[in-house]
Design a protein around this motif. Structure first.
Motif, short mmCIF file in Angstrom:
data_model
loop_
_atom_site.label_atom_id
_atom_site.label_comp_id
_atom_site.label_asym_id
_atom_site.label_seq_id
_atom_site.Cartn_x
_atom_site.Cartn_y
_atom_site.Cartn_z
N PHE A 173 52.66 -4.73 14.78
CA PHE A 173 52.46 -5.24 13.44
C PHE A 173 51.35 -4.53 12.68
CE2 PHE A 173 54.27 -9.77 14.35
CZ PHE A 173 55.47 -9.19 14.69
N GLY A 174 50.73 -3.52 13.27
CA GLY A 174 49.78 -2.71 12.50
C GLY A 174 48.33 -2.79 12.94
N ALA A 175 48.04 -3.40 14.11
CA ALA A 175 46.66 -3.45 14.57
C ALA A 175 46.22 -2.06 15.04
CB ALA A 175 46.53 -4.46 15.71
N SER A 176 45.06 -1.64 14.58
CA SER A 176 44.50 -0.35 14.99
C SER A 176 43.58 -0.56 16.19
CB SER A 176 43.74 0.28 13.83
OG SER A 176 42.57 -0.49 13.53
N GLU A 177 43.04 0.52 16.71
CA GLU A 177 42.11 0.41 17.82
C GLU A 177 40.88 -0.40 17.42
OE1 GLU A 177 42.61 1.36 20.92
OE2 GLU A 177 44.60 2.06 20.36
N VAL A 178 40.53 -0.34 16.15
CA VAL A 178 39.35 -1.05 15.67
C VAL A 178 39.64 -2.55 15.50
CG1 VAL A 178 37.71 -1.27 13.76
CG2 VAL A 178 38.43 0.99 14.53
N THR A 179 40.80 -2.87 14.96
CA THR A 179 41.08 -4.27 14.59
C THR A 179 41.79 -5.07 15.68
OG1 THR A 179 43.21 -3.65 13.57
CG2 THR A 179 41.25 -3.62 12.15
N PHE A 180 42.28 -4.40 16.73
CA PHE A 180 43.07 -5.11 17.75
C PHE A 180 42.28 -6.24 18.42
CE2 PHE A 180 44.35 -5.83 22.13
CZ PHE A 180 45.69 -6.12 21.98
N ALA A 181 41.05 -5.98 18.80
CA ALA A 181 40.26 -6.99 19.52
C ALA A 181 40.09 -8.26 18.70
CB ALA A 181 38.89 -6.42 19.89
N TYR A 182 39.85 -8.12 17.40
CA TYR A 182 39.67 -9.28 16.52
C TYR A 182 40.99 -10.04 16.36
CZ TYR A 182 35.51 -6.55 15.36
OH TYR A 182 34.35 -5.82 15.44
N ALA A 183 42.07 -9.30 16.18
CA ALA A 183 43.38 -9.92 16.01
C ALA A 183 43.80 -10.66 17.29
CB ALA A 183 44.43 -8.87 15.64
N ASN A 184 43.56 -10.04 18.43
CA ASN A 184 43.95 -10.63 19.71
C ASN A 184 43.19 -11.93 19.98
OD1 ASN A 184 45.39 -10.45 22.31
ND2 ASN A 184 43.34 -10.18 23.16
N THR A 185 41.91 -11.94 19.68
CA THR A 185 41.10 -13.15 19.87
C THR A 185 41.61 -14.29 19.00
OG1 THR A 185 39.12 -11.88 20.43
CG2 THR A 185 38.78 -14.13 19.64
N TYR A 186 41.84 -14.00 17.72
CA TYR A 186 42.28 -15.03 16.79
C TYR A 186 43.64 -15.59 17.19
CZ TYR A 186 43.06 -17.43 12.34
OH TYR A 186 43.29 -18.38 11.39
N LEU A 187 44.57 -14.69 17.51
CA LEU A 187 45.95 -15.12 17.79
C LEU A 187 46.04 -15.91 19.09
CD1 LEU A 187 48.86 -15.06 16.84
CD2 LEU A 187 49.18 -12.94 18.13
N VAL B 286 58.47 -10.49 8.53
CA VAL B 286 58.96 -9.12 8.58
C VAL B 286 58.40 -8.31 7.42
CG1 VAL B 286 61.03 -7.67 8.51
CG2 VAL B 286 61.06 -9.82 9.77
N ILE B 287 58.33 -8.95 6.26
CA ILE B 287 57.81 -8.27 5.07
C ILE B 287 56.34 -7.90 5.25
CG2 ILE B 287 57.14 -8.69 2.67
CD1 ILE B 287 59.76 -10.15 2.30
N ILE B 288 55.55 -8.85 5.75
CA ILE B 288 54.13 -8.58 5.97
C ILE B 288 53.95 -7.49 7.03
CG2 ILE B 288 51.91 -9.57 6.66
CD1 ILE B 288 52.94 -12.26 5.67
N ILE B 289 54.78 -7.56 8.07
CA ILE B 289 54.74 -6.54 9.12
C ILE B 289 55.02 -5.17 8.53
CG2 ILE B 289 55.91 -5.69 11.20
CD1 ILE B 289 56.55 -8.68 11.79
N ALA B 290 56.09 -5.10 7.74
CA ALA B 290 56.48 -3.81 7.15
C ALA B 290 55.39 -3.28 6.24
CB ALA B 290 57.79 -3.97 6.38
N LEU B 291 54.82 -4.17 5.41
CA LEU B 291 53.78 -3.74 4.49
C LEU B 291 52.57 -3.22 5.25
CD1 LEU B 291 52.76 -3.46 1.58
CD2 LEU B 291 51.95 -5.83 1.72
N ASN B 292 52.12 -3.97 6.26
CA ASN B 292 50.96 -3.54 7.04
C ASN B 292 51.22 -2.22 7.75
OD1 ASN B 292 49.46 -5.76 6.32
ND2 ASN B 292 49.85 -6.90 8.19
#
Length: 460
Positions: free
Chosen positions: A128-142, A257-263
């Motif tokens: 869905f567009g997580a980068s190496e920088v943002t993955f850790a934050y996204a993973n914790t939240y989700l 899907v739209i948000i995924i595609a945009l990101n």
């Protein structure tokens, strides 16, 4: 219904008054519900040092959260439409079976989805567009949010049945309780306990727990004509609930899907230099868009029990009046929000970030997203009205056409222009969908109201 005149009579009360009594509280409830995500994003964006990256991580989680929520709509809308039709036809036993089956289905869905999303979340975030920088934050939240799936689905899905029994103010109270808890707890967990983005997720789960407990207590209360109870799911009822709810479910799911595609497009074409910046700005823009579309969805979905009840009672003239009143309400609201987007966008953007680059890009993005928001109100009203009448295939087709146009424009525009031109996919799809939905609705729904394929003939 039980009680005195506090209960709204869907079959005889004046339509304009009923629309205001039911849709406006639902509209306000959805507006407040948006605060779940927006308040989180505001606090997350203002975390010292890591705020911008954390906000981008939360933005990557947004489509997954939307996808989870769509299952609540699948059962809640599908069940409440059938429930209202049965009440309108005077079949209380049938309505009771639909309510009990819907509750049981939500329990099953919440359990299965919790385990499924925990198992595949890392893969989803990367996709869905997580980068190496943002993955850790996204993973914790989700991870934390997914553990609260039960509370999210039950509070959302069962709340539709409170409104369907004539108590829109109690339905509004459900989301108010959650929003207030979220607003109060966010700064405590994020800053007071120094939990950062994890604190935002914990606050959200606790808020949803509060809403869930209120919904269950209300549906057990003496005011309810049909109280809630667990039933063994019946295949025929489950099939009908899913059939009616599939259209709004897929509408919400394809929003993911739209948000995924945009990101993904913004990350790919923006590259290492602009990818995360564009996603951060898009997260802010989508937050403003939610302030428009969520209340509008509240108006249209809040009117569905009224349409379905009168459909079951065979009162087509009341249905026509309801659609006209709801359309007028939505047009007025979108005109107001369009004006605010033109005059005051900077004040909204500054709540999320103090970074000048993010601010400028987000203000521009809000202006683009809102270009065709007034015509979009036609699409929302007519698609939800068709769903309430049981025309799920048609309403689903109309919704999917809009999403397909959006997806195609998102992917194609950056090929010929810059990455940020993907934002123009929103107004292009909004206008096209509005014209198509209006044309179809006015040519088909009158004939349908005269009796073709009426849902009241369904046996349960």
């Amino acid at each position: 219904m039980r009680g005195k005149k506090k209960v709204n009579d869907f079959g005889s009360d004046p339509i304009p008054l009923l629309v205001l009594k039911i849709s406006v509280p639902f509209m306000f409830a959805q507006f407040v519900n948006v605060l779940y995500s927006i308040v989180d994003r505001i606090y997350i964006g203002n975390i010292p040092v890591i705020g911008a990256d954390s906000l981008a991580g939360a933005g990557v989680c947004a489509p997954i959260i939307t996808l989870l929520s769509s299952f609540g709509a699948l059962i809640g809308i599908g069940g409440s439409v059938l429930f209202s039709i049965r009440l309108g036809a005077g079949d209380k036993k049938g309505a009771e079976r639909i309510l009990g089956n819907s509750f049981s289905l939500l329990l099953v869905f919440s359990l299965c989805l919790t385990f499924l999303f925990l198992a595949v979340k890392s893969w989803l975030l990367r996709w869905f567009g997580a980068s190496e920088v943002t993955f850790a934050y996204a993973n914790t939240y989700l991870t934390i949010y997914t553990l609260g799936t039960f509370f999210a689905l039950v509070s959302m899905g069962m709340n539709y049945f409170i409104t369907a029994q004539g108590f829109p103010m109690l339905g509004m109270a459900t989301t108010l309780i959650g929003a207030v808890l979220n607003i109060v707890l966010d700064p405590v967990f994020i800053f007071g306990l120094d939990m950062n983005i994890a604190g935002a997720a914990v606050a959200t789960v606790i808020a949803q727990m509060g809403s869930c407990l209120f919904v269950l207590a209300t549906l057990h209360g003496k005011k309810m004509l049909i109280p809630i109870r667990i039933m063994k799911p019946e295949r025929m009822i489950a099939k009908q609930v899913v059939k009616i709810g599939f259209s709004p479910f897929l509408i919400l799911a394809t929003d993911s899907v739209i948000i995924i595609a945009l990101n993904a497009v913004l990350q790919y074409y923006g590259g290492e230099e602009m990818g995360d910046t564009l996603i951060t700005a898009a997260t802010i823009v989508q937050s403003y868009m939610l302030l428009v579309t969520a209340p509008m969805l509240g108006v249209t979905s809040g009117s569905q029990p009224l349409i379905s009840f009168n459909y079951g009672a065979n009162k087509p003239e009341r249905i026509r009046k309801t659609v006209a009143c709801v359309l007028g309400l939505c047009i007025g609201f979108t005109v107001l929000m369009f004006g605010i987007a033109r005059i005051l966008p900077m004040y909204f953007v500054r709540i999320f970030t103090s970074n000048a680059e993010y601010q400028q890009l987000a203000v521009w993005g809000i202006g683009v997203f809102m270009l065709m928001i007034v015509p979009l109100s036609f699409q929302y009203v007519f698609v939800d009205a068709l769903t309430a009448l049981g025309m799920t295939r048609l309403s689903l087709s109309l919704s999917l056409v809009r999403k397909m146009i959006y997806l195609a424009a998102t992917c194609i525009l950056p090929l010929f222009f810059t990455a940020k031109t993907a934002f123009y996919a929103e107004p292009i799809s909004d206008l096209t969908a509005a014209v198509l939905s209006s044309s179809v609705f006015f040519f088909i729904y009158r004939k349908y109201l005269r009796g073709a394929g009426r849902l009241k003939d369904i046996k349960i």
